[in-house]
Design an enzyme around this catalytic site. Structure first.
Site, PDB file in Angstrom:
ATOM      1  N   ARG A  84       0.855  -1.190   0.000  1.00  8.70           N
ATOM      2  CA  ARG A  84       0.000   0.000   0.000  1.00  8.70           C
ATOM      3  C   ARG A  84       0.890   1.239   0.000  1.00  8.70           C
ATOM      4  O   ARG A  84       1.741   1.401   0.869  1.00  8.70           O
ATOM      5  CB  ARG A  84      -0.902  -0.010   1.231  1.00  8.70           C
ATOM      6  CG  ARG A  84      -1.865   1.157   1.339  1.00  8.70           C
ATOM      7  CD  ARG A  84      -2.670   1.076   2.628  1.00  8.70           C
ATOM      8  NE  ARG A  84      -3.463  -0.141   2.693  1.00  8.70           N
ATOM      9  CZ  ARG A  84      -3.536  -0.923   3.779  1.00  8.70           C
ATOM     10  NH1 ARG A  84      -2.866  -0.627   4.875  1.00  8.70           N
ATOM     11  NH2 ARG A  84      -4.289  -2.012   3.754  1.00  8.70           N
ATOM     12  N   ARG A 154      -1.419   5.977   9.843  1.00  7.94           N
ATOM     13  CA  ARG A 154      -1.559   5.488   8.469  1.00  7.94           C
ATOM     14  C   ARG A 154      -1.665   6.656   7.469  1.00  7.94           C
ATOM     15  O   ARG A 154      -1.508   7.824   7.836  1.00  7.94           O
ATOM     16  CB  ARG A 154      -2.803   4.605   8.374  1.00  7.94           C
ATOM     17  CG  ARG A 154      -2.822   3.416   9.339  1.00  7.94           C
ATOM     18  CD  ARG A 154      -1.830   2.330   8.973  1.00  7.94           C
ATOM     19  NE  ARG A 154      -1.956   1.145   9.806  1.00  7.94           N
ATOM     20  CZ  ARG A 154      -2.760   0.115   9.566  1.00  7.94           C
ATOM     21  NH1 ARG A 154      -3.581   0.139   8.521  1.00  7.94           N
ATOM     22  NH2 ARG A 154      -2.770  -0.937  10.359  1.00  7.94           N
ATOM     23  N   LYS A 216      -2.900   0.481  15.201  1.00 11.24           N
ATOM     24  CA  LYS A 216      -2.956   1.389  14.064  1.00 11.24           C
ATOM     25  C   LYS A 216      -3.661   2.682  14.441  1.00 11.24           C
ATOM     26  O   LYS A 216      -4.501   2.719  15.340  1.00 11.24           O
ATOM     27  CB  LYS A 216      -3.656   0.725  12.879  1.00 11.24           C
ATOM     28  CG  LYS A 216      -5.099   0.311  13.149  1.00 11.24           C
ATOM     29  CD  LYS A 216      -5.666  -0.473  11.974  1.00 11.24           C
ATOM     30  CE  LYS A 216      -7.072  -0.975  12.285  1.00 11.24           C
ATOM     31  NZ  LYS A 216      -7.625  -1.787  11.193  1.00 11.24           N
ATOM     32  N   LYS A 218      -5.403   6.336  12.577  1.00  5.00           N
ATOM     33  CA  LYS A 218      -5.864   6.909  11.307  1.00  5.00           C
ATOM     34  C   LYS A 218      -6.267   8.360  11.492  1.00  5.00           C
ATOM     35  O   LYS A 218      -6.899   8.721  12.484  1.00  5.00           O
ATOM     36  CB  LYS A 218      -7.041   6.094  10.753  1.00  5.00           C
ATOM     37  CG  LYS A 218      -6.674   4.647  10.447  1.00  5.00           C
ATOM     38  CD  LYS A 218      -7.863   3.853   9.923  1.00  5.00           C
ATOM     39  CE  LYS A 218      -7.467   2.422   9.607  1.00  5.00           C
ATOM     40  NZ  LYS A 218      -8.614   1.633   9.100  1.00  5.00           N
ATOM     41  N   CYS A 435     -14.884  -4.174   0.655  1.00  7.29           N
ATOM     42  CA  CYS A 435     -13.454  -4.368   0.859  1.00  7.29           C
ATOM     43  C   CYS A 435     -12.951  -5.429  -0.121  1.00  7.29           C
ATOM     44  O   CYS A 435     -13.720  -6.040  -0.854  1.00  7.29           O
ATOM     45  CB  CYS A 435     -13.181  -4.786   2.302  1.00  7.29           C
ATOM     46  SG  CYS A 435     -13.828  -6.424   2.715  1.00  7.29           S
ATOM     47  N   CYS A 441      -7.178 -11.502   0.940  1.00  9.99           N
ATOM     48  CA  CYS A 441      -7.109 -11.052   2.321  1.00  9.99           C
ATOM     49  C   CYS A 441      -7.109 -12.237   3.280  1.00  9.99           C
ATOM     50  O   CYS A 441      -8.039 -13.055   3.263  1.00  9.99           O
ATOM     51  CB  CYS A 441      -8.274 -10.124   2.657  1.00  9.99           C
ATOM     52  SG  CYS A 441      -8.239  -9.564   4.383  1.00  9.99           S
ATOM     53  N   CYS A 480     -15.161  -9.211   6.688  1.00 12.80           N
ATOM     54  CA  CYS A 480     -14.902  -9.566   8.086  1.00 12.80           C
ATOM     55  C   CYS A 480     -15.215  -8.336   8.932  1.00 12.80           C
ATOM     56  O   CYS A 480     -15.511  -7.266   8.396  1.00 12.80           O
ATOM     57  CB  CYS A 480     -13.447 -10.023   8.270  1.00 12.80           C
ATOM     58  SG  CYS A 480     -12.267  -8.667   8.402  1.00 12.80           S
ATOM     59  N   CYS A 484     -12.794  -2.482   7.138  1.00 13.15           N
ATOM     60  CA  CYS A 484     -12.173  -1.863   5.968  1.00 13.15           C
ATOM     61  C   CYS A 484     -13.176  -1.230   5.003  1.00 13.15           C
ATOM     62  O   CYS A 484     -12.876  -0.238   4.362  1.00 13.15           O
ATOM     63  CB  CYS A 484     -11.303  -2.882   5.239  1.00 13.15           C
ATOM     64  SG  CYS A 484      -9.886  -3.430   6.207  1.00 13.15           S
TER      65      CYS A 484
END
Length: 571
Positions: A84, A154, A216, A218, A435, A441, A480, A484
């Site tokens: 990414r 991110r 993470k 954001k 997603c 994935c 899931c 995302c």
């Protein structure tokens, strides 16, 4: 290994999770990645390196469609990497685009470019022997993938509104500054991927710390009235406030996040909380303060509760806010008024205030590939050759050709139509998203991207049956519960639970400020269509004037609103 974090009662005591050991022993994200690159026995990374490469912007994956067949043949999984790019604000030049197009064609297994709702692009299917070449290619065009995954800040999102291009340019510059300010300082990325000589100095991470963040993180910058970045899915958000068209400062919102774990009632989605207004010259101080507080106070004993939203709820908004003020040297003023009216992209041609044109293209699932009768990827390359300006990637997986001069306009549109990049699609399709999910994935529990087009066709047929084919419902499918596709900010959200089975959520709103509630658990797609047919019929018959589906679902009592997610999301 005991937890010896910072401030006593503000810190979760207990045994640290293994991710903390990995970071602590990584030598500032180096690990033994270089040795793994020289290991040709396996196409993947070993031990801790499997996690460490994420800090460098990559995830190890394999084609799950081939797993059973390869296992039967006693072969290892076909490991490949997803990379990414770091692209704050989503701006990329046509020259850069041609370079990534060439790489995807020549050195990836799938040949596609995937636009993500993190306002950047991904390559899927990079074999280990091509990893250094992809990083060097990015470096040669002034891009990188540092810090686009794992426990760091991110890719920073910002509004991609071509109608307010002067203001957008200003917030875009702030998005870049925030991204650079919060990047890891380690030279590991340059040493491993760019073959830079190791400097004999001690690495220091003044903001992220030697073990980086607990989870993470954001960040977004938003220009009202458009919430196209879905700010409530993010940890830290800056809402631009203007006076007479000039940017004066920002409202700060903290603690958004959507990831949950099925049946784990200690996890929940959360919208971001308002902290107040501050002047524009304090942006970097505020950003550093918030990130450092999450570094110091975030939960390092349970990754399921390590996000900023849980830290904020655990220590309390007032304590968190006071600490931001102390560290940043700021006293928040009351939140300035703002209003959101939309969050989708506006398609077609829009003229900017600088008298250039901006063409927003709908890219279903963000997947640029040459399909039968629709060679989308080739078409984008042809536009990049013809256009000397920039592209802007949106947080809804679409693409804007920006800064098109009047004399370029007809040629750009001709190319776009010729290659299938401009076609008539319904408002419903434009406001639906999924997603990646299967086959690449590793977290996927059910299909998402691959089933979205046909599922939306069925929804379109239902809408047409009831005479509202020009209307839309914000609909998201996630393979899931990790969030995302931002299904937990949708009017209709489907979250994968097992192959072919989904939890169905209803009651979000069109502007992305309300979390939906579960309506049915463990349903098939076919059963969900039957359910939605009945609910859409009811909406059409009983809605107030121009009332959105999610607002109707709440008003009519189909579902009860989520008022306090920490306490009533699972009730």
């Amino acid at each position: 290994m005991n937890n010896k974090q910072y401030l006593g009662p503000l810190v979760v005591e207990g045994k640290l999770v293994d991710a903390e050991r990995i970071k602590e022993r990584s030598n500032y994200l180096r690990g033994s990645i270089i040795a793994d690159l020289d290991d040709h026995v396996t196409g993947g990374f070993n031990g801790d390196n499997f996690s460490l490469i994420r800090f460098h912007g990559m995830y190890q994956q394999d084609d799950r469609d081939l797993r059973a067949e390869r296992a039967e043949q006693k072969l290892d999984a076909r490991h490949a990497m997803m990379l990414r790019c770091r692209l704050p604000g989503g701006v990329i030049t046509s020259k850069q685009w041609l370079a990534i197009d060439k790489f995807s064609k020549e050195k990836t297994l799938y040949g596609s470019i995937r636009l993500t709702n993190r306002q950047t692009f991904q390559f899927h299917g990079i074999l280990k022997q091509h990893l250094q070449s992809v990083h060097q290619m990015l470096h040669n065009i002034d891009l990188d993938s540092l810090g686009t995954a794992n426990d760091v800040n991110r890719n920073v999102l910002c509004s991609s509104n071509p109608m307010e291009s002067t203001l957008h340019q200003e917030v875009y510059e702030w998005a870049k500054k925030i991204s650079e300010h919060l990047l890891p300082h380690t030279r590991a990325y340059a040493e491993i991927w760019l073959n830079k000589e190791k400097i004999k100095t001690t690495d220091v991470e003044p903001i992220l710390g030697s073990t980086y963040l607990p989870r993470k993180f954001k960040t977004t910058i938003v220009v009202p009235p458009h919430n196209e970045v879905d700010l409530h899915a993010n940890d830290m958000n800056f809402i631009a406030i203007t006076e007479q068209g000039a940017l004066t400062g920002f409202n700060l919102l903290i603690g958004g996040g959507l990831s949950i774990e099925h049946s784990n009632k200690a996890t929940y989605p959360r919208t971001a909380s308002e902290f107040g207004y501050f002047p524009v010259n304090k942006v970097l101080d505020i950003a550093e303060a918030v990130v450092s507080i999450q570094r110091d106070w975030g939960n390092r004993t349970n990754r399921k509760n390590a996000k900023t939203k849980y830290t904020l709820d655990r220590v309390g908004l007032n304590i968190f806010k006071a600490e931001v003020e102390r560290r940043a040297g700021v006293n928040f003023e009351p939140t300035r008024p703002y209003q959101f009216t939309t969050r989708g992209d506006r398609f077609g041609w829009i003229k900017g205030i600088d008298n250039t044109w901006n063409l927003t293209l709908f890219i279903e699932n963000g997947r640029l590939l040459d399909y039968h009768n629709r060679p989308l990827k080739t078409g984008m390359a042809e536009i990049a050759r013809a256009h000397q300006g920039n592209f802007r990637l949106t947080a809804n997986q679409n693409l804007i050709i920006s800064g098109v001069k009047e004399f370029e306009k007809n040629n750009i549109e001709h190319i776009a139509r010729l290659y299938g990049l401009m076609r008539n699609v319904s408002h419903q399709r434009q406001n639906s998203m999924a997603c990646v999910s299967f086959p690449t994935c590793p977290l996927a529990m059910a299909e998402a991207e691959r089933i979205l087009p046909k599922f939306i066709t069925c929804i379109e047929e239902i809408m047409a049956k009831y005479g509202i084919e020009d209307d839309y419902i914000v609909l998201r499918i996630s393979g899931c519960p990790n969030g995302c596709a931002r299904a937990l900010l949708a009017e209709i959200g489907l979250i994968g639970k097992a192959p072919g089975r989904y939890n169905l959520y209803l009651g979000g709103n069109r502007i992305g400020t309300r979390i939906p509630r579960i309506y049915r658990e463990n349903v098939s797609l076919q059963d969900s269509l039957v359910i939605l047919d009945g609910l859409i019929k009811e909406w059409v018959q009983e809605r107030a004037q121009e009332e959105g589906f999610g607002d109707f679902a709440i008003r009519s009592g189909i579902v009860q609103p989520i008022l306090n997610p920490a306490h009533d999301f699972w009730n």
